[in-house]
Design a protein around this motif. Structure first.
Motif, short mmCIF file in Angstrom:
data_model
loop_
_atom_site.label_atom_id
_atom_site.label_comp_id
_atom_site.label_asym_id
_atom_site.label_seq_id
_atom_site.Cartn_x
_atom_site.Cartn_y
_atom_site.Cartn_z
N ARG A 147 1.08 0.84 -5.10
CA ARG A 147 0.98 0.32 -3.74
C ARG A 147 0.25 1.27 -2.78
O ARG A 147 -0.64 0.85 -2.04
N GLN A 148 0.65 2.54 -2.78
CA GLN A 148 0.01 3.49 -1.86
C GLN A 148 -1.48 3.62 -2.15
O GLN A 148 -2.30 3.68 -1.23
N LYS A 149 -1.83 3.65 -3.42
CA LYS A 149 -3.24 3.72 -3.81
C LYS A 149 -4.00 2.51 -3.29
O LYS A 149 -5.12 2.63 -2.76
N LEU A 150 -3.41 1.33 -3.41
CA LEU A 150 -4.06 0.10 -2.98
C LEU A 150 -4.21 0.05 -1.46
O LEU A 150 -5.23 -0.42 -0.95
N GLU A 151 -3.20 0.54 -0.76
CA GLU A 151 -3.28 0.57 0.71
C GLU A 151 -4.41 1.50 1.17
O GLU A 151 -5.09 1.22 2.16
N LYS A 152 -4.63 2.59 0.44
CA LYS A 152 -5.74 3.50 0.77
C LYS A 152 -7.09 2.83 0.52
O LYS A 152 -8.04 3.02 1.28
N ILE A 153 -7.16 2.05 -0.57
CA ILE A 153 -8.40 1.33 -0.87
C ILE A 153 -8.70 0.32 0.25
O ILE A 153 -9.85 0.18 0.69
N VAL A 154 -7.67 -0.36 0.70
CA VAL A 154 -7.83 -1.31 1.80
C VAL A 154 -8.36 -0.60 3.04
O VAL A 154 -9.25 -1.10 3.74
N ILE A 179 -5.73 -4.60 -9.38
CA ILE A 179 -5.86 -5.13 -8.03
C ILE A 179 -7.02 -4.51 -7.25
O ILE A 179 -7.59 -5.17 -6.37
N PRO A 180 -7.44 -3.26 -7.54
CA PRO A 180 -8.65 -2.75 -6.87
C PRO A 180 -9.85 -3.68 -7.08
O PRO A 180 -10.69 -3.82 -6.18
N ASN A 181 -9.92 -4.32 -8.23
CA ASN A 181 -10.99 -5.28 -8.50
C ASN A 181 -10.92 -6.45 -7.52
O ASN A 181 -11.94 -6.93 -7.03
N ILE A 182 -9.71 -6.92 -7.24
CA ILE A 182 -9.53 -8.01 -6.27
C ILE A 182 -9.97 -7.56 -4.89
O ILE A 182 -10.67 -8.31 -4.18
N ASN A 207 -10.10 2.25 3.10
CA ASN A 207 -11.47 2.70 2.84
C ASN A 207 -12.47 1.54 2.92
O ASN A 207 -13.62 1.74 3.34
N LEU A 208 -12.05 0.37 2.51
CA LEU A 208 -12.93 -0.81 2.55
C LEU A 208 -12.97 -1.44 3.94
O LEU A 208 -13.75 -2.36 4.18
#
Length: 227
Positions: A101-108, A74-77, A110-111
């Motif tokens: 989920r927590q990792k993805l929320e952090k990526i969101v 999902i980071p790719n998405i 950061n982006l």
């Protein structure tokens, strides 16, 4: 135990190839029967009303449905979506739960795309979101037979997916019914999303959807059992 079985069944050509390679079974002896997806209540389940702020905006809605885990990439998405919104202001709904989920929320965070991405968590019935979305996006590193693509086509969504092993290419007829991109290529994923959003929906033949119906799959299993 595979070589001792009287009959072998795989849900896709890719799974059949893996079964043949690792299970010491001749490919010619493996029958391909997909998972049943479309039943008599399939379309009725989409009729439930839903409410989300994104649905009231005049912007395209991208949808991801699946487990929030490593193989779904999902980071790719998210990286691709960051590119997409620079050209076409859009929203991304993410349905599912998982260890990342927590990792993805952090990526969101950061982006800096928080206002355009919404994590909805697990939904017993995600189908109402299908009919309210414009495009399904899938970025898996591997699959068996991604049911979510079948569901998206049945509801008339545009589809952009990685061409991972196995399933997406088989369902989308090598890209005829959706866009296929290289695994892990965020820029290519973004470009395909932009192209899909600007294009008309592909015409999906009824025979393709029928292939994944409970009735069709049961018939295939009956043929196997009567062999």
């Amino acid at each position: 135990l595979y070589p001792f079985a009287n009959k072998h069944i795989a849900v896709s050509k890719g799974v059949a190839s893996a079964m043949s390679k690792y299970g010491n079974v001749k490919l010619s002896k493996i029958s391909i029967i997909p998972n049943p997806v479309i039943d008599k209540n399939f379309y009725k389940q989409a009729n439930f009303s839903i409410s989300h702020p994104f649905l009231f905006l005049n912007e395209p809605i991208l949808l991801f449905v699946g487990r929030l885990s490593h193989e779904k990439d999902i980071p790719n998405i998210l990286n691709a979506f960051k590119i997409v919104i620079k050209a076409i202001p859009s929203r991304l709904l993410i349905i599912g739960e998982g260890p990342e989920r927590q990792k993805l929320e952090k990526i969101v965070d950061n982006l800096q795309i928080n206002q355009r991405v919404s994590f909805l968590g697990y939904r017993d019935n995600p189908y109402p979101y299908f009919v309210q979305s414009d495009l399904l996006i899938l970025s898996s590193k591997r699959e068996g037979l991604p049911t979510v693509i079948i569901e998206a086509l049945a509801f008339g969504l545009k589809v952009v997916s990685t061409d991972c092993p196995s399933g997406p290419s088989e369902i989308l007829n090598n890209g005829k019914y959706g866009h296929l991109v290289k695994v892990g290529d965020s820029e290519a994923l973004a470009n395909s999303v932009l192209l899909a959003l600007k294009s008309s929906k592909p015409k999906i033949p009824k025979t393709l959807i029928k292939k994944y119906s409970v009735k069709s799959v049961v018939k295939s299993y009956k043929n196997i059992l009567s062999w």
